[in-house]
Design an enzyme around this catalytic site. Sequence first.
Site, short mmCIF file in Angstrom:
data_model
loop_
_atom_site.label_atom_id
_atom_site.label_comp_id
_atom_site.label_asym_id
_atom_site.label_seq_id
_atom_site.Cartn_x
_atom_site.Cartn_y
_atom_site.Cartn_z
N GLU A 198 0.83 -1.22 0.00
CA GLU A 198 0.00 0.00 0.00
C GLU A 198 0.86 1.26 0.00
OE1 GLU A 198 -2.73 -0.42 3.28
OE2 GLU A 198 -3.76 -2.10 2.34
N LYS A 327 -15.76 -2.62 2.70
CA LYS A 327 -15.10 -2.96 1.44
C LYS A 327 -16.12 -3.71 0.59
CE LYS A 327 -10.53 -3.84 3.58
NZ LYS A 327 -9.73 -4.90 4.24
P1 PGA Z 1 -6.35 -6.44 2.48
O1 PGA Z 1 -6.38 -5.80 3.93
O2 PGA Z 1 -4.94 -6.89 2.26
O3 PGA Z 1 -7.28 -7.63 2.64
O4 PGA Z 1 -6.82 -5.46 1.51
C1 PGA Z 1 -6.26 -4.49 4.22
C2 PGA Z 1 -6.77 -4.32 5.62
O5 PGA Z 1 -6.62 -5.26 6.44
O6 PGA Z 1 -7.36 -3.31 5.94
ZN ZN Z 2 -7.80 -4.33 8.09
#
Ligand code: PGA
Ligand code: ZN
Length: 402
Positions: A198, A327
């Site tokens: 990220e 999400k």
């Molecule tokens: P992810 O997790 O890797 O599943 O996108 C991001 C998060 O835990 O917020």
């Molecule tokens: Zn998370």
Amino acid sequence: MNNIEITSSKVRKIFDSRGNEAIEATVYIGSIEGTCSAPAGASTGETEVIAYPDHNINKSVEFYNKNVRNAIIGFNAMAQKNFDTLLHEIDGTDNFSAMGGNLATALSIANAKAVSKYLNMPLYRYVGGLNPEIPRPIGNIIGGGKHAKNGTTIQEFLVSSQGKTFFESVYSNIMVHRRVGEKLSEKLKGQSVGLGDEKAWSADVSDEEAINILKDAASEISRENNIKILLGVDFASDSFYENGKYVYKKGDNSRDEQIDFAISMNREYGFYFIEDPLYDRDFEGFAEITKKIGNKALIVGDDLYTTNPERIKKGIELKSTNAVLIKVNQIGTLSDTVNSVKLATKNKMETVVSHRSGETTDDFIAHLATAFNSRLIKTGTIGGERLAKLNEVIRIEEDLVQ
Ligand code: PGA
Ligand code: ZN
């Protein structure tokens, strides 16, 4: 309700920020089109829908060609709920394991985008109605866990600058990211400091060192720019929970020690945002933390809830958290997401709309965070695919202020 028919659709493979294949869908209403690509998680929750059947994106594409493409032609695009129900029916499973949750997500949002374009209305307004609100950005600054090898055990250390405008807040978050980078290079002299999935800094430092560096950098930037900066952490505890213990590099935490650690994040270190401090079945443990510090901090469930109304309901009953991470591709459609948001909001839980670690440049979460009146939008701090979302909120803010 007007009847505007879907005239055709397309699905294609593109690449995400990790260089992995991702699904993108385009829905057409005549010559008007809506396009959406779905992101991918690394620390995926156990109860989220299946991204691709048998982890195989090609099976999603095949499923679309065989079962979806013709079935949605002529469908009323304005009836988003019915469209999403149709996707569930075509899939026929309870977790989108036949078509893949990412195909469902891409089609569902693409349909909403097409309609919003048809109506000449921005997506945030089409989804959210008359009272959209600009969120504040919370950005990932130092990371590890499943997002970066050799980084911290805790997945994310974040900041949320509380500027007068969204632009000012993003700028200040970026300044903290930059300052943390300088501090890490100074500390590690010559050793490599990298960037995780990220675009958060990833380095061989302990969780405590990361906390202190983040705190120092944030208070320096806060003083220099006269801006309030909140601190955040996403433990993503599922990724280091083993046999009843939370396994850190320096040793294990029992459940009670982990609860105390989460509470100390707020009391000793002043963290405001605390996500997934425990593994995803300990609803009662979350409730203990929320009872102690929930009046001063956001206790956020991500893997705990996976944007799933049944799990959010349980969290409401047990008073597990005061906030939920949202999400879309954890649950698979826009309507299911809206249901979860409504349920949370009705029960005074804050919502935080979030990116995933593997992202495309799609900016729909900027619109959803605004539409849902979310307090925060969670993304990275830098990186094109992260800034695609943040820059879109800047544009939305301009639109709203006029
Ligand atoms: P992810 O997790 O890797 O599943 O996108 C991001 C998060 O835990 O917020
Ligand atoms: Zn998370």
